[in-house]
Design a protein around this motif. Structure first.
Motif, PDB file in Angstrom:
ATOM      1  N   TYR A  28      -4.812   0.810   7.912  1.00  0.00           N
ATOM      2  CA  TYR A  28      -5.082   1.894   8.861  1.00  0.00           C
ATOM      3  C   TYR A  28      -3.902   2.853   8.784  1.00  0.00           C
ATOM      4  O   TYR A  28      -2.761   2.421   8.620  1.00  0.00           O
ATOM      5  N   THR A  53      -8.394   3.079   6.319  1.00  0.00           N
ATOM      6  CA  THR A  53      -8.253   3.748   5.035  1.00  0.00           C
ATOM      7  C   THR A  53      -8.204   2.715   3.918  1.00  0.00           C
ATOM      8  O   THR A  53      -8.105   1.513   4.177  1.00  0.00           O
ATOM      9  N   LYS A  54      -8.265   3.210   2.688  1.00  0.00           N
ATOM     10  CA  LYS A  54      -8.114   2.311   1.543  1.00  0.00           C
ATOM     11  C   LYS A  54      -6.652   2.316   1.115  1.00  0.00           C
ATOM     12  O   LYS A  54      -5.956   3.320   1.280  1.00  0.00           O
ATOM     13  N   ASP A  96      -5.739   5.235  -1.011  1.00  0.00           N
ATOM     14  CA  ASP A  96      -5.532   6.507  -0.309  1.00  0.00           C
ATOM     15  C   ASP A  96      -4.169   6.540   0.372  1.00  0.00           C
ATOM     16  O   ASP A  96      -3.520   7.583   0.438  1.00  0.00           O
TER      17      ASP A  96
END
Lengths: 301, 175
Positions: free
Chosen positions: A267, A289-290, A293
């Motif tokens: 996150y 999020t990944k 990213d």
């Protein structure tokens, strides 16, 4: 008979509606939801941080040794000794090197460019250690090692040698730098007086400064890594106890906060802002999020 | 943003008024007040309304205000439509559909709610009232946006009602 049936249908509809309403009602506006919890980031950051490089010095004239990111060091056997005896060191001995040049690497190492609360412009952070077998070595009194080159894209004047002191696994930079770094167009060079952590930095503080306090109504920030990057001074700051160190008013800053939950999902929170004249309180909320990213955001700082 | 929303509400009122005004001349317009309780926010409100009936349907422009002593302080400015669907000569039940503008005065940032101080809301519910000139009413409404209910009780005074001596006890012909 038909009217009775119709009334019964209406009554049934009304009761169904009432049950639906009762079931779906929420008190969200007055009852705070539990905060999102995160686990410690230490394991993740340790897995991503720059690996320590090892160089075996077994012959004279091995100068310079060159790190993966371009750091060049000239070690000298005659200038090092054991911590508890002045005996000469014999070949082979080992040099260990950590190079931190990018904001991402400093974040992964949790080694911000702030010394005792004073923000620093940084061109890079190094850890240089020498070992004979398992014994850590130190420089002999008044002896120096040469850092031939610390690569820098746009070098600036006035950079000094800030030595790091590690206490309870936390490294802080000295408030009184000893020694200077010279510069070329693409690198810094200097003669260092101690082994261990050393940074090529200079004071970037200002009398007119403000702080940012971080809060969240959605996330428990206790295990969230919160970092501020100041592009104009190339300063990385890590937030401890939810309050930043002093940052010059009017500076453009980038804020990046991230956490990892128990399911290993990431996150993050990202914000660019210009500081005003007053201290700020920032209510942040992390979104899922990944990892790729997140890494891209760190690369783009 | 706030001015635009108020403008929208004003336009909505005008449109409704223009559409129904030729047809309501023979009907009795009512004016009323109410007290509401929202059990989810544990808040009390006061309400004002105008009731414009047309056959089995009524249009009710209304303002509801939850004062600052409540946990949630806000107001709603909207128009409800009532559809009479069950009743006798003395009372009736009606379905309620309502659209309103909501201004949440003591709004605080709650990311999980995606809440804003200015909101559009829709409500539906059910109400009960009598057919007299001064009519008590009870309403139970559900707010779709906040997923909250409110229970209201109030009184409507109907203009041009037939009996002037016993307004409270004589059935009103328009209802």
């Amino acid at each position: 008979m038909i009217t009775r049936k119709l009334n019964f249908t209406k009554l049934l509809l009304s009761i169904s509606l009432a049950v639906f309403v009762f079931v779906t009602c929420k008190k969200d506006r007055i009852v705070d939801k539990p905060l999102k919890e995160y686990k410690s980031l230490t394991e993740y950051l340790d897995s991503k941080k720059q690996k320590e490089q090892e160089f075996i010095i077994d012959t004279p004239g091995k100068c310079p040794i060159i790190g993966l990111q371009g750091t060049q060091i000239c070690p000298s056997k005659s200038t090092i000794m054991f911590t508890d005896k002045a005996d000469s060191i014999t070949y082979p001995y080992k040099i260990k090197l950590v190079e931190l040049y990018t904001p991402k690497d400093m974040i992964y190492y949790q080694l911000p460019s702030v010394g005792s609360g004073t923000i620093l412009t940084t061109a890079g952070e190094l850890r240089i250690r020498a070992y004979k077998d398992s014994s850590e070595l130190i420089l002999r009194p008044s002896k120096l090692w040469s850092i031939v080159s610390m690569p820098g894209k746009s070098t600036v004047d006035g950079m000094k040698q800030y030595y790091g002191t590690t206490t309870n696994n936390l490294t802080d930079w000295t408030t009184n730098p000893v020694g200077d770094f010279g510069k070329t167009d693409t690198s810094y060079f200097g003669l260092i007086q101690k082994l261990g952590w050393i940074a090529c930095d200079k004071d970037a503080s200002s009398a007119n400064s403000v702080t940012i306090t971080f809060a969240s109504t959605s996330d428990n920030l206790a295990n969230v890594g919160i970092f501020i990057y100041i592009p104009s001074t190339k300063t990385i700051m890590q937030i401890k106890n939810f309050v930043s160190d002093k940052i010059p008013s009017g500076d453009d800053i980038k804020i990046l906060a991230f956490g990892q939950d128990a399911s290993n999902d990431f996150y993050f929170y990202y914000k660019k802002m210009t500081l005003g004249q007053n201290n700020e309180i920032l209510d942040i909320s992390l979104t899922k999020t990944k990892e790729s990213d997140l890494t891209a955001k760190l690369d783009a700082l | 943003m706030f001015r635009i929303n108020l403008h929208f509400v004003r336009v909505l009122f005008y449109v409704i008024f223009i559409v129904i005004s030729p047809k309501i001349s023979a009907q009795q317009i009512g004016l009323g007040g109410s007290i509401l309780y929202n059990p989810q926010t544990e808040s009390f409100a006061g309400g004002l309304r105008v009731e414009i009936p047309y056959k089995r349907i009524s249009f009710i422009p209304q303002l509801t205000y939850y004062p600052s002593f409540n946990k949630i302080s806000e107001y709603y400015l909207g128009v409800a439509t009532h559809l009479d669907f069950m009743g006798t000569a003395k009372w009736k039940l009606y379905a309620i559909g309502m659209a309103s503008y909501n201004r949440w005065s003591n709004y605080s940032s709650k990311p999980q709610l995606k809440a804003k101080p200015n909101n559009w809301d829709a409500e539906f519910g059910i109400g009960w009232t009598t057919r007299r000139c001064i009519r008590p009413f009870i309403e139970y409404r559900y707010n779709i946006k906040w997923r909250e209910t409110n229970l209201g009780i109030g009184i409507i005074y109907t203009f041009r009602c037939s009996s002037r001596k016993k307004r409270g006890s004589i059935s009103c012909p328009g209802h």
